[in-house]
Design an enzyme around this catalytic site. Structure first.
Site, short mmCIF file in Angstrom:
data_model
loop_
_atom_site.label_atom_id
_atom_site.label_comp_id
_atom_site.label_asym_id
_atom_site.label_seq_id
_atom_site.Cartn_x
_atom_site.Cartn_y
_atom_site.Cartn_z
CE LYS A 36 -10.15 38.67 -4.64
NZ LYS A 36 -9.07 38.50 -5.60
CD GLU B 185 3.85 28.99 0.49
OE1 GLU B 185 4.54 30.04 0.58
OE2 GLU B 185 3.66 28.38 -0.56
CB CYS C 63 6.98 30.00 -2.17
SG CYS C 63 6.17 28.48 -2.64
P1 NAP Z 1 -0.73 39.00 -3.07
O1 NAP Z 1 -0.59 40.44 -3.31
O2 NAP Z 1 -0.43 38.52 -1.71
O3 NAP Z 1 -2.23 38.60 -3.47
C1 NAP Z 1 -2.71 37.26 -3.40
C2 NAP Z 1 -4.21 37.27 -3.21
O4 NAP Z 1 -4.50 37.77 -1.92
C3 NAP Z 1 -4.97 38.13 -4.19
O5 NAP Z 1 -6.18 37.48 -4.52
C4 NAP Z 1 -5.27 39.38 -3.40
O6 NAP Z 1 -6.52 39.92 -3.74
C5 NAP Z 1 -5.40 38.86 -1.99
N1 NAP Z 1 -4.99 39.88 -1.02
C6 NAP Z 1 -3.74 40.36 -0.84
N2 NAP Z 1 -3.73 41.27 0.15
C7 NAP Z 1 -5.01 41.36 0.60
C8 NAP Z 1 -5.64 42.12 1.60
N3 NAP Z 1 -4.97 43.00 2.34
N4 NAP Z 1 -6.97 41.96 1.78
C9 NAP Z 1 -7.66 41.10 1.03
N5 NAP Z 1 -7.12 40.35 0.05
C10 NAP Z 1 -5.81 40.48 -0.17
O7 NAP Z 1 0.19 38.15 -4.04
P2 NAP Z 1 0.42 38.23 -5.61
O8 NAP Z 1 -0.56 39.12 -6.26
O9 NAP Z 1 0.46 36.86 -6.08
O10 NAP Z 1 1.88 38.83 -5.81
C11 NAP Z 1 2.36 39.95 -5.13
C12 NAP Z 1 3.62 39.60 -4.37
O11 NAP Z 1 3.36 38.46 -3.53
C13 NAP Z 1 4.78 39.15 -5.22
O12 NAP Z 1 5.52 40.21 -5.74
C14 NAP Z 1 5.56 38.29 -4.27
O13 NAP Z 1 6.41 39.08 -3.49
C15 NAP Z 1 4.53 37.66 -3.39
N6 NAP Z 1 4.18 36.25 -3.71
C16 NAP Z 1 4.74 35.28 -2.99
C17 NAP Z 1 4.42 33.97 -3.27
C18 NAP Z 1 4.98 32.89 -2.48
O14 NAP Z 1 4.67 31.73 -2.71
N7 NAP Z 1 5.79 33.20 -1.55
C19 NAP Z 1 3.54 33.63 -4.28
C20 NAP Z 1 2.99 34.67 -5.01
C21 NAP Z 1 3.32 35.97 -4.70
P3 NAP Z 1 -6.64 41.30 -4.59
O15 NAP Z 1 -5.83 41.10 -5.79
O16 NAP Z 1 -8.08 41.43 -4.81
O17 NAP Z 1 -6.07 42.36 -3.73
#
Ligand code: NAP
Length: 510
Positions: free
Chosen positions: A184, A265, A302
């Site tokens: 995805k 993770e 992270c």
């Molecule tokens: P994210 O919101 O967790 O999304 C990552 C992936 O997961 C995207 O492809 C998203 O798809 C999918 N996803 C998220 N929630 C979902 C759900 N409920 N159902 C189905 N698919 C889901 O992460 P991000 O876009 O990279 O960044 C947002 C926040 O995540 C950041 O502000 C940060 O706090 C955190 N983050 C943490 C790390 C780490 O390594 N700790 C890395 C990156 C981000 P869709 O876009 O289609 O919803």
């Protein structure tokens, strides 16, 4: 390379769709062409069925041939290096040298898995031979090996558009194990995903492998990921991202009629403790390297050490001054996308109401500068830290909190208060080994990687690496998502009892 905006379904371009989305350049704050198809349930179903159909063929080919496939992906990625890095730079704002380094890491990890597949150690074979004469019950011949679990869903990560996305570590380790992969794509970098996906598509074709072993489905809405995780023929999920996202997918997987593992993770605040001797002797150097660590990749790692614990002492003022001097040198830089910047602003604004602001991102703490940010630094005392839950939550971006402890005992109490972490670090002098040992004895229960006199950003890809940790850093602390052991997530043990030689799998024969 011209982008099609289509998915790659069983290694073939999909038909155009009537619903689409676009990537945004976070530096220019402009939409990027072309439009990308939004994935739908029918495409999810098609991709997973193709993966399941081709699983048997893929898992039975010789491991060395799977290794050649991984090497072929690396070769194809390098052949597309210029368009890949150029598009990735437009979609993420990450500088070209960082992306060149990340591509090198991506191809390197593919080659590491290829090398492992030349041997047989990954089978982790155990052979207990028969003892027919044993009394009172004869012992049968029992032989243990490991086989791939089946089709795996990989979620591309926003902050590692190459090394933890379409052709990144999760995909490489699942392919190495013999599992078909459906990615995805992360909606922040769909063009990068398409280019990396076409490298895999080329490698599938050149190696003559079954086409169903790889699909890439793009989409900016949660339902694509949810449909993938719910699909009964999916057997495992790999995810890097937010705690909310990882937990939502974990819950979906756990509530399926057949629950499956989600290796999520989800980040960490990576506490860093400085003992008094280290502060006295190396304060200025630690300050410089600490600022480098919290601002690397605009803090979007992270492993960003977002909490720093020090003892109250006369040396602390000088240390804080050194940190602030280093922070003043940092230039505004773009975060990966506006959603991530908004999350960052919300977290920083919550912190600004309680701890003391030591250094502020100033004007860049507003949306009028688009995705650009400057770092922020806060200070609080251990009593407040222990009382306020929100101070131990991850701030994804260039921000950190310094926690001043009044005694070593209070420092130990803060360590004990922490949730699960990817990493925990202590800076100490040789004559502080006793305290350091006591601190690590608490931190061993909290983190997956412990560091002494080092900084946690920059995760080496090697066989001894563990990139994981107790919840909420990950959903299962027994596994790593970086390093050669990452492929163990997609293998399961199976034993053969009383088998004749011809019927045993090749690796278990005498
Ligand atoms: P994210 O919101 O967790 O999304 C990552 C992936 O997961 C995207 O492809 C998203 O798809 C999918 N996803 C998220 N929630 C979902 C759900 N409920 N159902 C189905 N698919 C889901 O992460 P991000 O876009 O990279 O960044 C947002 C926040 O995540 C950041 O502000 C940060 O706090 C955190 N983050 C943490 C790390 C780490 O390594 N700790 C890395 C990156 C981000 P869709 O876009 O289609 O919803």
């Amino acid at each position: 390379m011209e982008l099609s905006g289509r998915h790659i379904l069983a290694s073939q371009k999909s038909l155009p769709s009537d619903r689409d989305f676009q990537a945004t350049n976070p530096v220019a704050n402009q939409l990027l062409e072309p439009k990308f198809s939004e994935g739908c349930s029918a495409e999810v179903d098609y991709a997973v069925n193709q993966a399941a159909n081709d699983f048997d063929l893929f898992r039975k080919i010789a491991p060395a041939k799977r290794g050649e496939f991984l090497e072929a992906i690396a070769t194809e990625l390098l052949a597309l290096k210029t368009p890949l890095i150029h598009r990735c730079n437009l979609e993420t704002g990450l500088p070209l040298p960082r992306l060149e380094g990340e591509l090198a890491r991506t191809t390197n990890q593919l080659k590491i898995f290829a090398e492992i597949l030349k041997g047989s150690s990954f089978y982790k074979i155990q052979i207990d031979r028969a003892l027919p004469e044993r009394n009172p019950v004869p012992k049968p011949d029992i032989r243990l090996t490991h086989i791939p679990v089946g089709p795996v869903v990989v979620f591309g990560a926003s902050n590692f558009p190459l090394a933890f996305s379409v052709a990144g570590g999760d995909t490489a380790s699942a392919f190495a194990a013999g599992c078909p992969v459906i990615v995805k794509g992360h909606p922040s970098h769909p063009g990068t995903s398409e280019i990396a996906g076409s490298a895999i598509q080329q490698a599938v074709e050149k190696c003559g492998l079954p086409k169903g072993i790889f699909s890439l489905i793009q989409g900016s809405e949660n339902h694509v990921g949810e449909d993938l995780v719910k699909h009964p023929k999916i057997k495992a999920v790999a995810f890097t991202g937010s705690q909310a996202g990882g937990r939502a997918l974990f819950n979906i997987a756990a509530s399926r009629p057949e629950p499956i593992p989600v290796f999520a993770e989800m980040g960490s605040v990576n506490p860093l403790f400085i003992l008094p001797g280290a502060l006295l002797n190396r304060g200025a150097v630690i300050a410089q390297k600490y600022v480098e660590s919290i601002t690397l990749g605009v803090g979007q790692f992270c492993t960003n050490p977002g909490l720093l614990f020090v003892l109250k002492s006369p040396d602390l003022d000088g240390f804080l001054t050194s940190i602030v001097e280093e922070l003043k040198q940092i230039k505004p830089a773009p975060m990966l996308n506006l959603r991530i910047k908004k999350n960052f602003l919300a977290r920083v604004s919550r912190l600004s109401t309680s701890p003391e602001v030591v250094f502020s991102g100033g004007d860049y703490l507003h949306e009028d500068h688009g995705c650009l940010v400057l770092p922020s630094l806060f200070k609080t005392d251990a009593a407040t830290f222990l009382a306020q839950e929100n101070l131990s939550e991850e701030v994804f971006g260039p921000a950190a909190i310094i926690v001043e402890c009044s005694s070593i005992d209070e420092m130990m109490a803060t360590a004990d208060h922490l949730e699960g972490q990817l990493t925990a670090t202590v800076h100490a002098e040789p004559n502080e080994e006793n305290t350091c040992g006591k601190l690590f004895s608490i931190l061993e229960k909290k983190a997956g990687r412990l560091l002494l006199n080092d900084f946690p950003t920059g995760v080496e890809v090697c066989s001894a690496m563990n990139h994981g940790g107790p919840y909420p850093a990950t959903t299962d602390s027994r596994w790593t998502s970086v390093g050669s052991a990452a492929m163990n997530r997609f293998l399961r043990p199976i034993c053969y009892q009383n088998f004749t030689q011809p019927l045993l799998p090749e690796e278990l024969k005498d």
